[in-house]
Write an enzyme that holds these catalytic residues in place. Structure first.
Site, PDB file in Angstrom:
ATOM      1  N   PRO A  71     109.796  38.853  42.648  1.00 23.70           N
ATOM      2  CG  PRO A  71     110.030  41.050  41.951  1.00 23.70           C
ATOM      3  CD  PRO A  71     110.808  39.787  42.144  1.00 23.70           C
ATOM      4  CG  ASN A  72     104.571  41.244  42.309  1.00 25.54           C
ATOM      5  OD1 ASN A  72     104.002  41.573  43.346  1.00 25.54           O
ATOM      6  ND2 ASN A  72     105.322  42.077  41.621  1.00 25.54           N
ATOM      7  NE  ARG A  90     102.215  39.069  38.828  1.00 27.22           N
ATOM      8  CZ  ARG A  90     103.449  39.057  38.381  1.00 27.22           C
ATOM      9  NH1 ARG A  90     104.190  37.975  38.512  1.00 27.22           N
ATOM     10  NH2 ARG A  90     103.949  40.124  37.814  1.00 27.22           N
ATOM     11  CE1 TYR A  98     103.615  36.689  34.233  1.00 31.62           C
ATOM     12  CE2 TYR A  98     101.913  37.960  35.338  1.00 31.62           C
ATOM     13  CZ  TYR A  98     103.110  37.902  34.660  1.00 31.62           C
ATOM     14  OH  TYR A  98     103.807  39.057  34.409  1.00 31.62           O
ATOM     15  CG  ASN A 134     110.170  34.239  36.597  1.00 27.10           C
ATOM     16  OD1 ASN A 134     110.438  35.421  36.382  1.00 27.10           O
ATOM     17  ND2 ASN A 134     109.012  33.698  36.275  1.00 27.10           N
ATOM     18  CB  ALA A 162     109.273  43.593  37.844  1.00 29.70           C
ATOM     19  CG  HIS A 216     111.898  43.777  32.860  1.00 28.19           C
ATOM     20  ND1 HIS A 216     112.236  42.944  31.811  1.00 28.19           N
ATOM     21  CD2 HIS A 216     110.777  43.228  33.408  1.00 28.19           C
ATOM     22  CE1 HIS A 216     111.349  41.965  31.720  1.00 28.19           C
ATOM     23  NE2 HIS A 216     110.459  42.112  32.685  1.00 28.19           N
ATOM     24  CG  ASP A 263     127.199  43.658  38.848  1.00 28.50           C
ATOM     25  OD1 ASP A 263     127.371  43.506  37.621  1.00 28.50           O
ATOM     26  OD2 ASP A 263     127.288  44.765  39.419  1.00 28.50           O
ATOM     27  CD  GLU A 279     116.335  36.514  31.428  1.00 28.72           C
ATOM     28  OE1 GLU A 279     117.511  36.641  31.002  1.00 28.72           O
ATOM     29  OE2 GLU A 279     115.432  37.332  31.185  1.00 28.72           O
ATOM     30  CG  HIS A 323     110.959  35.914  31.692  1.00 33.06           C
ATOM     31  ND1 HIS A 323     110.971  36.657  32.841  1.00 33.06           N
ATOM     32  CD2 HIS A 323     112.165  36.097  31.095  1.00 33.06           C
ATOM     33  CE1 HIS A 323     112.142  37.282  32.928  1.00 33.06           C
ATOM     34  NE2 HIS A 323     112.888  36.949  31.888  1.00 33.06           N
ATOM     35  CB  ILE A 324     105.334  32.386  33.372  1.00 31.73           C
ATOM     36  CG1 ILE A 324     105.965  31.740  34.615  1.00 31.73           C
ATOM     37  CG2 ILE A 324     103.985  31.765  33.029  1.00 31.73           C
ATOM     38  CD1 ILE A 324     105.280  32.105  35.915  1.00 31.73           C
ATOM     39  CB  SER A 325     104.343  36.113  30.064  1.00 29.48           C
ATOM     40  OG  SER A 325     105.311  37.020  30.575  1.00 29.48           O
ATOM     41  NE  ARG A 349     103.210  40.541  29.758  1.00 28.25           N
ATOM     42  CZ  ARG A 349     103.332  40.387  31.075  1.00 28.25           C
ATOM     43  NH1 ARG A 349     104.156  39.455  31.553  1.00 28.25           N
ATOM     44  NH2 ARG A 349     102.636  41.144  31.913  1.00 28.25           N
ATOM     45  NE  ARG A 387     105.261  43.253  31.400  1.00 27.88           N
ATOM     46  CZ  ARG A 387     105.135  43.393  32.720  1.00 27.88           C
ATOM     47  NH1 ARG A 387     106.030  42.872  33.529  1.00 27.88           N
ATOM     48  NH2 ARG A 387     104.100  44.024  33.236  1.00 27.88           N
TER      49      ARG A 387
HETATM   50  C1  DQA Z   1     107.709  37.416  34.334  1.00 28.81           C
HETATM   51  C2  DQA Z   1     107.699  38.562  33.319  1.00 28.81           C
HETATM   52  C3  DQA Z   1     108.087  39.868  33.993  1.00 28.81           C
HETATM   53  O1  DQA Z   1     108.068  40.925  33.037  1.00 28.81           O
HETATM   54  C4  DQA Z   1     107.115  40.191  35.103  1.00 28.81           C
HETATM   55  O2  DQA Z   1     107.513  41.365  35.765  1.00 28.81           O
HETATM   56  C5  DQA Z   1     106.938  39.074  36.057  1.00 28.81           C
HETATM   57  C6  DQA Z   1     106.843  37.714  35.537  1.00 28.81           C
HETATM   58  C7  DQA Z   1     107.223  36.103  33.711  1.00 28.81           C
HETATM   59  O3  DQA Z   1     107.461  35.059  34.321  1.00 28.81           O
HETATM   60  O4  DQA Z   1     106.578  36.098  32.660  1.00 28.81           O
HETATM   61  O5  DQA Z   1     106.779  39.265  37.250  1.00 28.81           O
HETATM   62  O6  DQA Z   1     109.052  37.212  34.757  1.00 28.81           O
END
Ligand code: DQA
Length: 144
Positions: free
Chosen positions: A9-10, A17, A22, A74, A77, A80, A87, A99, A101-103, A108, A112
């Site tokens: 998502p997002n 964003r 990011y 990725n 959210a 979390h 599963d 897995e 994550h960009i950040s 943070r 997270r």
């Molecule tokens: C994220 C980190 C997550 O906590 C956040 O909800 C995202 C992006 C990252 O790529 O840093 O949507 O997965």
């Protein structure tokens, strides 16, 4: 070899964003550069994004049925919150999932710092901006 990048998502708004967190590069541009980098090594990269938890799970199952060599995930959210994604990753255990994550989620907010999916994944990469995707693919290709 074929690998799938799944974004949750997002992440369709990457580049627009919260650019301070990011970055300002779109995911289309990131994927294009990854294809240019990896295609000489015979690596094909597919990309999928959804804002819906069930769609992410369906795509994981489908990738496994389609014989992908691995997935870079990725989950945004849902990382979390989602036992269902945990599963799903376990259900397709013969297909490694990294897995990403960009950040650096550990620098943070405390919510997270918890990942429901890490324990089901082959490994975790976070905090290197969009370069995290490339590191994850390198890991998958080189541990094949
Ligand atoms: C994220 C980190 C997550 O906590 C956040 O909800 C995202 C992006 C990252 O790529 O840093 O949507 O997965």
């Amino acid at each position: 070899m074929k690998y799938l990048i799944i974004n949750g998502p997002n992440l369709n708004l990457l580049g627009q964003r919260e650019p301070g967190i990011y970055g300002s590069e779109s995911m289309e541009s990131v994927v294009e550069q990854l294809r240019q980098h990896f295609s000489p090594s015979g690596v094909d990269i597919a990309y999928f994004q959804s804002n819906h938890e069930g769609d992410l799970i369906d795509r994981l199952h489908q990738a496994w049925r389609e014989g992908f060599d691995g997935v870079v995930l990725n989950a945004g959210a849902y990382t979390h919150t989602s036992i269902a994604l945990h599963d799903a990753i376990r259900a397709v255990a013969s297909m490694p999932v990294v897995e990403v994550h960009i950040s650096n989620v550990h620098r943070r907010e405390p919510f997270r710092h918890v990942s429901f999916i890490s324990a089901a994944c082959m490994g975790v990469i976070c905090g290197f901006g969009t370069y995290s995707y490339r590191l994850a693919l390198e890991a998958l290709v080189n541990t094949k």
